[in-house]
Design an enzyme around this catalytic site. Structure first.
Site, PDB file in Angstrom:
ATOM      1  N   ARG A 158     -31.027  89.310 -10.102  1.00 51.73           N
ATOM      2  CA  ARG A 158     -30.563  89.782  -8.658  1.00 51.73           C
ATOM      3  C   ARG A 158     -30.724  91.277  -8.330  1.00 51.73           C
ATOM      4  NH1 ARG A 158     -26.305  86.659 -10.678  1.00 51.73           N
ATOM      5  NH2 ARG A 158     -25.847  84.657  -9.583  1.00 51.73           N
ATOM      6  N   ARG A 239     -28.611  98.098 -20.248  1.00 47.80           N
ATOM      7  CA  ARG A 239     -27.369  98.507 -21.443  1.00 47.80           C
ATOM      8  C   ARG A 239     -28.148  99.532 -22.295  1.00 47.80           C
ATOM      9  NH1 ARG A 239     -23.948  97.145 -18.579  1.00 47.80           N
ATOM     10  NH2 ARG A 239     -22.479  95.501 -19.009  1.00 47.80           N
ATOM     11  N   GLU A 268     -21.330 105.124 -26.090  1.00 44.60           N
ATOM     12  CA  GLU A 268     -20.850 105.655 -24.614  1.00 44.60           C
ATOM     13  C   GLU A 268     -19.354 105.997 -24.824  1.00 44.60           C
ATOM     14  OE1 GLU A 268     -21.537 103.286 -21.235  1.00 44.60           O
ATOM     15  OE2 GLU A 268     -23.809 103.444 -21.573  1.00 44.60           O
ATOM     16  N   HIS A 287     -23.164 106.218 -16.733  1.00 42.38           N
ATOM     17  CA  HIS A 287     -22.815 104.573 -16.401  1.00 42.38           C
ATOM     18  C   HIS A 287     -22.052 104.427 -15.119  1.00 42.38           C
ATOM     19  CE1 HIS A 287     -22.500 100.963 -18.946  1.00 42.38           C
ATOM     20  NE2 HIS A 287     -22.787 100.687 -17.408  1.00 42.38           N
TER      21      HIS A 287
END
Length: 323
Positions: A158, A239, A268, A287
């Site tokens: 998507r 990712r 992270e 992020h």
């Protein structure tokens, strides 16, 4: 049925939780930005029927087995690599995510990151902030064009499709690689399905939008960067673990590729001394792919609606299953 208890691992706006308080006992961690400690999370989860967690919360088999009364886990993200889906299914627990809602917002961020990296916008901003703008010269902070350059999208889901539509507005030839072809998108946008190697060789901008799986972990390694054009720009909004960061650092410092724009990292959060952040040809973001007020609010509402559907309706709205 007694009122289900839901524990939320971050402090969320009360305005978003209030509509659900009549049907749920809602408990939340007291901080918005500080993660709940593991011991407190485990203690709270033992008293909960449902858990609303963040992508930074590790919900593994050990955690799920330690909480037999926990019936449902709602992940405030599309990706769910922080949750052991197979273990959850084996224990009869439902896991949900938040697809669709964040598609356009994440595509906005992806294309913004692509443009900022290509045109060296962050670097240019800091030239003024550091009082280093002395004069003008023909190639002062010269970046690379976006218009009519070839974009290669790895992961045409998507979000990939939404990024491709934005690229079409810049008259960019669109290459893509995916587990399966998207013929409707090919017809709509003129996108061309190619194998991974061809995409790496031909794209000016290589954009990673793949989920993290066993097949995609460290997909972008030294060999992948060597196959890219020397002037190629790599963008990752999927990712961090789909990239071998040491190989990326090597490719950027030796000039194997031109630049990179990154919203995600192997571990992270990162700090200012992270090797990638110290490179001038890298744009690093913390992020924030889906970070708009509108989208994050809708994601929270979908998580709560999943609880309503699971505990009071015909089932969760967006369940995740192990593929």
């Amino acid at each position: 049925m007694s009122t289900p208890t839901v524990y939320i691992t971050r402090k969320l706006p009360e305005s978003l939780l209030k509509p659900y308080r009549e049907r749920f006992q809602i408990r939340t961690w007291k901080h918005e930005e500080t993660p709940v400690p593991n011991d407190i999370l485990l203690k709270e989860a033992k008293q909960a029927d449902g858990l609303l967690c963040m992508l930074s919360d590790k919900i593994d088999a050990e955690f799920l087995e330690a909480n037999p009364q926990l019936k449902m886990v709602a992940n405030l993200a599309v990706g769910y690599d922080n949750i052991d889906i197979q273990a959850a299914e084996g224990l009869g627990k439902t896991v949900t995510n938040t697809p669709d809602i964040l598609t356009e917002t994440t595509a906005d961020l992806t294309f913004a990151l692509l443009m900022a990296t290509g045109r060296r916008l962050i670097e240019a901003h800091h030239v003024i902030r550091k009082n280093k703008w002395r004069d003008w010269s023909p190639f002062f902070l010269a970046g690379t064009d976006i218009y009519k350059k070839t974009i290669g999208i790895v992961g045409m889901g998507r979000i990939g499709g939404a990024v491709a539509r934005r690229a079409k507005g810049f008259d960019m030839p669109i290459l893509y690689h995916n587990r399966s072809r998207n013929e409707s998108l090919e017809k709509e946008l003129g996108a061309k399905y190619v194998d991974f190697d061809t995409l790496l060789r031909e794209a000016d901008y290589v954009v990673s939008l793949v989920p993290l799986t066993d097949e995609t972990e460290q997909l972008f390694d030294a060999e992948a960067f060597q196959r890219m054009k020397q002037e190629a720009i790599f963008i990752n909004v999927s990712r961090g673990a789909v990239v071998n960061e040491q190989d990326l650092i090597e490719a950027l410092t030796t000039g194997e590729i031109r630049a990179a724009g990154l919203d995600v990292f192997e571990s992270e959060p990162i700090t200012a001394d992270h090797p990638l952040f110290t490179l001038e040809n890298v744009v690093c973001l913390p992020h924030i792919g889906s970070a708009s007020y509108e989208t994050r609010s809708k994601m929270i509402q979908l998580c709560m609606d999943n609880f309503e559907g699971f505990f009071y309706g015909d089932g969760a709205l967006t369940p995740v299953t192990k593929k």
